[in-house]
Design a protein around this motif. Sequence first.
Motif, PDB file in Angstrom:
ATOM      1  N   ASP A  68      56.256  43.153  39.971  1.00  0.00           N
ATOM      2  CA  ASP A  68      56.213  43.845  40.446  1.00  0.00           C
ATOM      3  C   ASP A  68      55.341  45.173  41.122  1.00  0.00           C
ATOM      4  O   ASP A  68      54.596  44.533  41.727  1.00  0.00           O
ATOM      5  N   ARG A  69      54.782  46.439  40.746  1.00  0.00           N
ATOM      6  CA  ARG A  69      53.702  46.933  41.652  1.00  0.00           C
ATOM      7  C   ARG A  69      52.752  47.349  40.428  1.00  0.00           C
ATOM      8  O   ARG A  69      52.031  47.939  39.960  1.00  0.00           O
ATOM      9  N   ARG A  70      52.778  46.080  39.709  1.00  0.00           N
ATOM     10  CA  ARG A  70      51.675  45.928  38.491  1.00  0.00           C
ATOM     11  C   ARG A  70      50.727  44.930  38.471  1.00  0.00           C
ATOM     12  O   ARG A  70      51.114  43.628  38.603  1.00  0.00           O
ATOM     13  N   ALA A  71      49.048  44.979  38.678  1.00  0.00           N
ATOM     14  CA  ALA A  71      48.919  43.899  38.282  1.00  0.00           C
ATOM     15  C   ALA A  71      47.671  43.381  37.342  1.00  0.00           C
ATOM     16  O   ALA A  71      46.906  45.096  36.715  1.00  0.00           O
ATOM     17  N   ALA A  72      46.900  42.584  36.465  1.00  0.00           N
ATOM     18  CA  ALA A  72      46.773  42.269  35.615  1.00  0.00           C
ATOM     19  C   ALA A  72      45.165  41.105  36.015  1.00  0.00           C
ATOM     20  O   ALA A  72      45.679  40.546  36.331  1.00  0.00           O
ATOM     21  N   LEU A  73      44.041  42.018  35.902  1.00  0.00           N
ATOM     22  CA  LEU A  73      43.205  40.625  36.208  1.00  0.00           C
ATOM     23  C   LEU A  73      42.017  40.867  35.048  1.00  0.00           C
ATOM     24  O   LEU A  73      42.126  41.449  34.894  1.00  0.00           O
ATOM     25  N   VAL A  74      41.615  39.610  35.226  1.00  0.00           N
ATOM     26  CA  VAL A  74      40.175  38.560  34.205  1.00  0.00           C
ATOM     27  C   VAL A  74      39.319  38.605  35.222  1.00  0.00           C
ATOM     28  O   VAL A  74      39.199  38.114  35.524  1.00  0.00           O
ATOM     29  N   TYR A  75      38.411  39.448  34.703  1.00  0.00           N
ATOM     30  CA  TYR A  75      37.214  39.448  35.000  1.00  0.00           C
ATOM     31  C   TYR A  75      36.326  38.303  34.487  1.00  0.00           C
ATOM     32  O   TYR A  75      35.999  38.517  33.354  1.00  0.00           O
ATOM     33  N   ASP A  76      35.339  37.035  35.271  1.00  0.00           N
ATOM     34  CA  ASP A  76      33.862  36.527  34.282  1.00  0.00           C
ATOM     35  C   ASP A  76      33.062  37.351  35.103  1.00  0.00           C
ATOM     36  O   ASP A  76      32.690  37.094  36.176  1.00  0.00           O
ATOM     37  N   CYS A  77      32.307  38.570  33.862  1.00  0.00           N
ATOM     38  CA  CYS A  77      31.372  38.903  34.427  1.00  0.00           C
ATOM     39  C   CYS A  77      29.858  37.845  33.787  1.00  0.00           C
ATOM     40  O   CYS A  77      30.370  37.173  32.199  1.00  0.00           O
ATOM     41  N   ALA A  78      28.752  38.071  34.492  1.00  0.00           N
ATOM     42  CA  ALA A  78      27.193  37.346  34.194  1.00  0.00           C
ATOM     43  C   ALA A  78      26.255  37.701  33.753  1.00  0.00           C
ATOM     44  O   ALA A  78      26.230  39.142  34.968  1.00  0.00           O
ATOM     45  N   LEU A  79      25.070  38.294  33.204  1.00  0.00           N
ATOM     46  CA  LEU A  79      24.126  38.780  33.496  1.00  0.00           C
ATOM     47  C   LEU A  79      23.029  38.323  31.990  1.00  0.00           C
ATOM     48  O   LEU A  79      23.768  37.287  31.331  1.00  0.00           O
ATOM     49  N   ALA A  80      22.026  38.706  32.134  1.00  0.00           N
ATOM     50  CA  ALA A  80      20.698  36.992  31.199  1.00  0.00           C
ATOM     51  C   ALA A  80      21.751  35.851  30.881  1.00  0.00           C
ATOM     52  O   ALA A  80      21.363  35.564  29.834  1.00  0.00           O
ATOM     53  N   GLY A 110      28.454  51.591  38.404  1.00  0.00           N
ATOM     54  CA  GLY A 110      26.837  51.186  36.882  1.00  0.00           C
ATOM     55  C   GLY A 110      27.271  50.106  36.820  1.00  0.00           C
ATOM     56  O   GLY A 110      26.338  48.629  36.301  1.00  0.00           O
ATOM     57  N   TYR A 111      28.131  49.350  35.938  1.00  0.00           N
ATOM     58  CA  TYR A 111      28.278  48.330  35.631  1.00  0.00           C
ATOM     59  C   TYR A 111      28.474  47.368  36.578  1.00  0.00           C
ATOM     60  O   TYR A 111      27.752  45.833  36.255  1.00  0.00           O
ATOM     61  N   ALA A 112      28.961  47.422  37.213  1.00  0.00           N
ATOM     62  CA  ALA A 112      28.465  46.563  38.046  1.00  0.00           C
ATOM     63  C   ALA A 112      27.207  45.625  38.697  1.00  0.00           C
ATOM     64  O   ALA A 112      27.189  44.911  38.700  1.00  0.00           O
ATOM     65  N   ALA A 113      26.147  47.157  39.089  1.00  0.00           N
ATOM     66  CA  ALA A 113      25.157  47.287  39.166  1.00  0.00           C
ATOM     67  C   ALA A 113      24.430  46.362  38.541  1.00  0.00           C
ATOM     68  O   ALA A 113      23.985  45.949  38.432  1.00  0.00           O
ATOM     69  N   ALA A 114      24.756  47.087  37.397  1.00  0.00           N
ATOM     70  CA  ALA A 114      24.195  46.220  35.837  1.00  0.00           C
ATOM     71  C   ALA A 114      24.504  44.404  36.153  1.00  0.00           C
ATOM     72  O   ALA A 114      23.589  43.545  35.240  1.00  0.00           O
ATOM     73  N   LEU A 115      25.668  44.537  36.023  1.00  0.00           N
ATOM     74  CA  LEU A 115      25.201  42.222  35.853  1.00  0.00           C
ATOM     75  C   LEU A 115      25.168  41.304  37.459  1.00  0.00           C
ATOM     76  O   LEU A 115      24.673  41.821  38.304  1.00  0.00           O
ATOM     77  N   ASP A 116      24.483  40.074  36.450  1.00  0.00           N
ATOM     78  CA  ASP A 116      24.049  39.080  37.512  1.00  0.00           C
ATOM     79  C   ASP A 116      24.762  39.243  38.848  1.00  0.00           C
ATOM     80  O   ASP A 116      25.053  38.693  39.663  1.00  0.00           O
ATOM     81  N   SER A 117      26.309  38.302  38.509  1.00  0.00           N
ATOM     82  CA  SER A 117      27.196  37.929  39.057  1.00  0.00           C
ATOM     83  C   SER A 117      29.046  38.806  38.639  1.00  0.00           C
ATOM     84  O   SER A 117      29.075  39.157  36.792  1.00  0.00           O
ATOM     85  N   ILE A 118      30.065  38.605  39.056  1.00  0.00           N
ATOM     86  CA  ILE A 118      31.743  39.061  39.008  1.00  0.00           C
ATOM     87  C   ILE A 118      32.283  38.039  39.975  1.00  0.00           C
ATOM     88  O   ILE A 118      32.214  38.289  40.436  1.00  0.00           O
ATOM     89  N   ALA A 119      33.567  38.012  38.902  1.00  0.00           N
ATOM     90  CA  ALA A 119      34.046  36.590  39.884  1.00  0.00           C
ATOM     91  C   ALA A 119      35.802  37.535  39.125  1.00  0.00           C
ATOM     92  O   ALA A 119      35.549  37.377  37.528  1.00  0.00           O
ATOM     93  N   VAL A 120      37.024  37.064  40.022  1.00  0.00           N
ATOM     94  CA  VAL A 120      38.541  37.261  39.475  1.00  0.00           C
ATOM     95  C   VAL A 120      38.261  35.912  38.843  1.00  0.00           C
ATOM     96  O   VAL A 120      38.438  34.921  39.086  1.00  0.00           O
ATOM     97  N   PHE A 121      38.471  35.524  37.140  1.00  0.00           N
ATOM     98  CA  PHE A 121      38.636  34.081  36.579  1.00  0.00           C
ATOM     99  C   PHE A 121      40.806  34.286  37.060  1.00  0.00           C
ATOM    100  O   PHE A 121      40.715  33.241  36.896  1.00  0.00           O
ATOM    101  N   SER A 122      41.032  35.650  36.255  1.00  0.00           N
ATOM    102  CA  SER A 122      42.903  35.058  36.650  1.00  0.00           C
ATOM    103  C   SER A 122      43.307  36.374  37.147  1.00  0.00           C
ATOM    104  O   SER A 122      43.102  37.831  37.097  1.00  0.00           O
ATOM    105  N   GLN A 123      44.713  36.285  37.946  1.00  0.00           N
ATOM    106  CA  GLN A 123      44.978  37.210  38.617  1.00  0.00           C
ATOM    107  C   GLN A 123      46.594  37.708  38.751  1.00  0.00           C
ATOM    108  O   GLN A 123      46.870  36.471  38.858  1.00  0.00           O
TER     109      GLN A 123
END
Length: 121
Positions: free
Chosen positions: A67-79, A50-63
Amino acid sequence: MDIAVEDVAGRWVAAWTTGRTAELFQLLAAAPAIESNLDPDGDFIELLTGYAAALDSIAVFSQTVVDRRAALVYDCALAGETFRLAEFLAVGESGLVTEIRRVYDLDAIERLMPHLLLAEQ
């Protein structure tokens, strides 16, 4: 079988940002630990899509993968506004996501997507 965390994270991002729920369930371990500052008691997969569908765009800013962990920061855009979402994944040796932690920009959600907060009231 040791599956690369980068590959799992990439498949996870592709699935949730395009609403492919069947793929999300295929990537989740049984009973994963899930923590979120947005509707923690609701249906997590429904919230993701639902969150993804509500946005105009989503892009991974940083990853970052350690070890076995991933930290992701997304740029989300709307309006015409861009805001961030942080996500932390733990991936087991089997390649399944065992832990998910998400930190949403609640100020942006309150302004731009208040319907996502209704479940919390």
